[in-house]
Design a protein around this motif. Sequence first.
Motif, PDB file in Angstrom:
ATOM      1  N   THR A 177     -16.382  33.264 -63.013  1.00 12.39           N
ATOM      2  CA  THR A 177     -16.194  32.390 -64.176  1.00 12.39           C
ATOM      3  C   THR A 177     -14.771  32.480 -64.724  1.00 12.39           C
ATOM      4  N   VAL A 178     -14.070  33.553 -64.323  1.00 15.17           N
ATOM      5  CA  VAL A 178     -12.679  33.744 -64.758  1.00 15.17           C
ATOM      6  C   VAL A 178     -11.720  33.308 -63.649  1.00 15.17           C
ATOM      7  N   ILE A 179     -11.966  33.804 -62.446  1.00 16.18           N
ATOM      8  CA  ILE A 179     -11.146  33.435 -61.279  1.00 16.18           C
ATOM      9  C   ILE A 179     -11.836  32.240 -60.629  1.00 16.18           C
ATOM     10  N   ARG A 180     -11.543  31.068 -61.115  1.00 16.63           N
ATOM     11  CA  ARG A 180     -12.276  29.866 -60.706  1.00 16.63           C
ATOM     12  C   ARG A 180     -11.983  29.453 -59.266  1.00 16.63           C
ATOM     13  N   GLY A 181     -13.050  29.070 -58.554  1.00 17.28           N
ATOM     14  CA  GLY A 181     -12.903  28.507 -57.218  1.00 17.28           C
ATOM     15  C   GLY A 181     -12.453  29.483 -56.155  1.00 17.28           C
ATOM     16  N   LYS A 182     -12.533  30.792 -56.429  1.00 23.00           N
ATOM     17  CA  LYS A 182     -12.064  31.797 -55.478  1.00 23.00           C
ATOM     18  C   LYS A 182     -13.153  32.830 -55.177  1.00 23.00           C
ATOM     19  N   LYS A 183     -14.376  32.382 -55.108  1.00 26.90           N
ATOM     20  CA  LYS A 183     -15.477  33.312 -54.880  1.00 26.90           C
ATOM     21  C   LYS A 183     -15.350  34.015 -53.535  1.00 26.90           C
ATOM     22  N   ASP A 184     -14.830  33.284 -52.519  1.00 26.09           N
ATOM     23  CA  ASP A 184     -14.672  33.902 -51.205  1.00 26.09           C
ATOM     24  C   ASP A 184     -13.671  35.062 -51.255  1.00 26.09           C
ATOM     25  N   VAL A 185     -12.592  34.903 -52.036  1.00 23.08           N
ATOM     26  CA  VAL A 185     -11.602  35.976 -52.189  1.00 23.08           C
ATOM     27  C   VAL A 185     -12.219  37.149 -52.948  1.00 23.08           C
ATOM     28  N   LEU A 186     -12.983  36.848 -53.986  1.00 28.04           N
ATOM     29  CA  LEU A 186     -13.623  37.906 -54.764  1.00 28.04           C
ATOM     30  C   LEU A 186     -14.585  38.712 -53.895  1.00 28.04           C
ATOM     31  N   GLU A 187     -15.317  38.038 -53.033  1.00 30.42           N
ATOM     32  CA  GLU A 187     -16.242  38.735 -52.147  1.00 30.42           C
ATOM     33  C   GLU A 187     -15.489  39.675 -51.211  1.00 30.42           C
ATOM     34  N   VAL A 188     -14.328  39.235 -50.730  1.00 36.65           N
ATOM     35  CA  VAL A 188     -13.495  40.082 -49.870  1.00 36.65           C
ATOM     36  C   VAL A 188     -13.075  41.344 -50.622  1.00 36.65           C
ATOM     37  N   VAL A 189     -12.660  41.190 -51.868  1.00 35.43           N
ATOM     38  CA  VAL A 189     -12.226  42.328 -52.681  1.00 35.43           C
ATOM     39  C   VAL A 189     -13.393  43.285 -52.918  1.00 35.43           C
ATOM     40  N   PHE A 190     -14.545  42.751 -53.262  1.00 34.47           N
ATOM     41  CA  PHE A 190     -15.723  43.597 -53.483  1.00 34.47           C
ATOM     42  C   PHE A 190     -16.133  44.318 -52.206  1.00 34.47           C
ATOM     43  N   GLU A 191     -16.043  43.632 -51.076  1.00 38.66           N
ATOM     44  CA  GLU A 191     -16.417  44.265 -49.809  1.00 38.66           C
ATOM     45  C   GLU A 191     -15.479  45.423 -49.477  1.00 38.66           C
ATOM     46  N   ALA A 192     -14.188  45.232 -49.703  1.00 38.64           N
ATOM     47  CA  ALA A 192     -13.234  46.319 -49.464  1.00 38.64           C
ATOM     48  C   ALA A 192     -13.526  47.506 -50.371  1.00 38.64           C
ATOM     49  N   PHE A 193     -13.832  47.220 -51.629  1.00 33.55           N
ATOM     50  CA  PHE A 193     -14.138  48.277 -52.597  1.00 33.55           C
ATOM     51  C   PHE A 193     -15.393  49.044 -52.181  1.00 33.55           C
ATOM     52  N   LEU A 194     -16.439  48.320 -51.818  1.00 30.99           N
ATOM     53  CA  LEU A 194     -17.700  48.955 -51.424  1.00 30.99           C
ATOM     54  C   LEU A 194     -17.552  49.754 -50.133  1.00 30.99           C
ATOM     55  N   ALA A 195     -16.589  49.345 -49.296  1.00 29.79           N
ATOM     56  CA  ALA A 195     -16.324  50.065 -48.049  1.00 29.79           C
ATOM     57  C   ALA A 195     -15.353  51.227 -48.263  1.00 29.79           C
ATOM     58  N   GLU A 196     -14.999  51.485 -49.534  1.00 27.94           N
ATOM     59  CA  GLU A 196     -14.062  52.550 -49.908  1.00 27.94           C
ATOM     60  C   GLU A 196     -12.689  52.347 -49.267  1.00 27.94           C
ATOM     61  N   GLY A 197     -12.281  51.080 -49.210  1.00 28.51           N
ATOM     62  CA  GLY A 197     -10.961  50.750 -48.698  1.00 28.51           C
ATOM     63  C   GLY A 197     -10.065  50.243 -49.808  1.00 28.51           C
ATOM     64  N   HIS A 198      -8.978  49.593 -49.431  1.00 29.40           N
ATOM     65  CA  HIS A 198      -8.027  49.037 -50.383  1.00 29.40           C
ATOM     66  C   HIS A 198      -7.654  47.629 -49.948  1.00 29.40           C
ATOM     67  N   VAL A 199      -7.062  46.850 -50.856  1.00 27.89           N
ATOM     68  CA  VAL A 199      -6.767  45.440 -50.600  1.00 27.89           C
ATOM     69  C   VAL A 199      -5.274  45.161 -50.741  1.00 27.89           C
ATOM     70  N   LEU A 200      -4.755  44.381 -49.801  1.00 23.73           N
ATOM     71  CA  LEU A 200      -3.383  43.875 -49.897  1.00 23.73           C
ATOM     72  C   LEU A 200      -3.473  42.354 -50.031  1.00 23.73           C
ATOM     73  N   ILE A 201      -2.924  41.840 -51.124  1.00 25.75           N
ATOM     74  CA  ILE A 201      -2.925  40.397 -51.365  1.00 25.75           C
ATOM     75  C   ILE A 201      -1.504  39.883 -51.210  1.00 25.75           C
ATOM     76  N   GLU A 202      -1.292  39.042 -50.215  1.00 22.40           N
ATOM     77  CA  GLU A 202       0.033  38.479 -49.977  1.00 22.40           C
ATOM     78  C   GLU A 202       0.028  37.020 -50.395  1.00 22.40           C
ATOM     79  N   ASP A 203       0.756  36.709 -51.445  1.00 25.31           N
ATOM     80  CA  ASP A 203       0.794  35.334 -51.935  1.00 25.31           C
ATOM     81  C   ASP A 203       1.946  35.171 -52.917  1.00 25.31           C
ATOM     82  N   VAL A 204       2.230  33.918 -53.242  1.00 22.85           N
ATOM     83  CA  VAL A 204       3.311  33.629 -54.184  1.00 22.85           C
ATOM     84  C   VAL A 204       2.897  34.054 -55.588  1.00 22.85           C
TER      85      VAL A 204
END
Length: 309
Positions: free
Chosen positions: A17-44
């Motif tokens: 509801t805050v990060i609109r239209g990016k549910k697929d990205v949010l799922e990626v972040v949650f999956e990395a967190f649940l897998a005890e990993g870390h996330v690198l986001i490359e973007d402008v």
Amino acid sequence: MIDVSKKVIRAVEVLSTVIRGKKDVLEVVFEAFLAEGHVLIEDVPGLGKTTLALGFAKVLGLSAGRIQCTSDLMPADITGVSVFNPAERKFEFREGPVFNNVVLVDEINRAMPKTQSALLEAMEERQVTVDGKTRRLPVPFFVIATQNPFEQAGTFSLPESQLDRFAVKTAMGYPDVNFERELLLEKSAREVISEISPVLTSDDVANAIETVKGVYLSEKVADYILAIAWKTRKSEVFRYGLSVRGVLTLARVAKARAFLKGRDYVVPEDVIEVISYVAPHRLVLAYRYEDADKKEVVKSLVEEVEPPA
């Protein structure tokens, strides 16, 4: 498993509801967190990466810290430093921003290699060593690092060894025009985040991570993952294929994907869906294929491997 899985899915929905239209990205972040990993986001810049990190910590009820990387950032600015207390006549350790559950490392490639390396121990071992003393970091510990793919002047590229520490690499991308219009007419995302209540307790978070570890990975799916890994290792397109750490991470993230789908077992589709952001950043192209799209190459290699029935 179903109850805690539903709570995590609810957390994703609330953050959506805050990060609109990016549910697929949010799922990626949650999956990395649940897998005890870390996330690198490359973007402008300006696409909501900082908002994502703050909102993620808030919805899970976790502490958050932020490190703005610059060329003069020192390792002590990340880990902390011992300061002499004249009243007590002794040195006291002042914790750095790395002593938080969720740490946003903004523009990580602007920090010097020496400073970047200070994060390696924290990311891999969940601890830092300062003045010869090892200090444990909070549990859970999760790094969301960002880097700008442009404006490379004054930056220091992350070495392959550090890229391999990130479970996933993804991008935010521009929002849909309708969602962007809503952003113009509604409250700012930061204001909305301040109103969010945590969806999970600390026990829920710990339970979710432990539950993901217990998601069943069959021998057939394990062999499927290994077959894909060896495809990358034997491919002439890559100088270096998927590492052992990469294989283990792919399995853990696939388990997290199954968990978010409400299953207690991994299916080949989970592996196929997560490999596009688990594998490419770990692979090094051969010199004559330097212009190739690593994601497309990985996709074609996966298609050559027959998934188990």
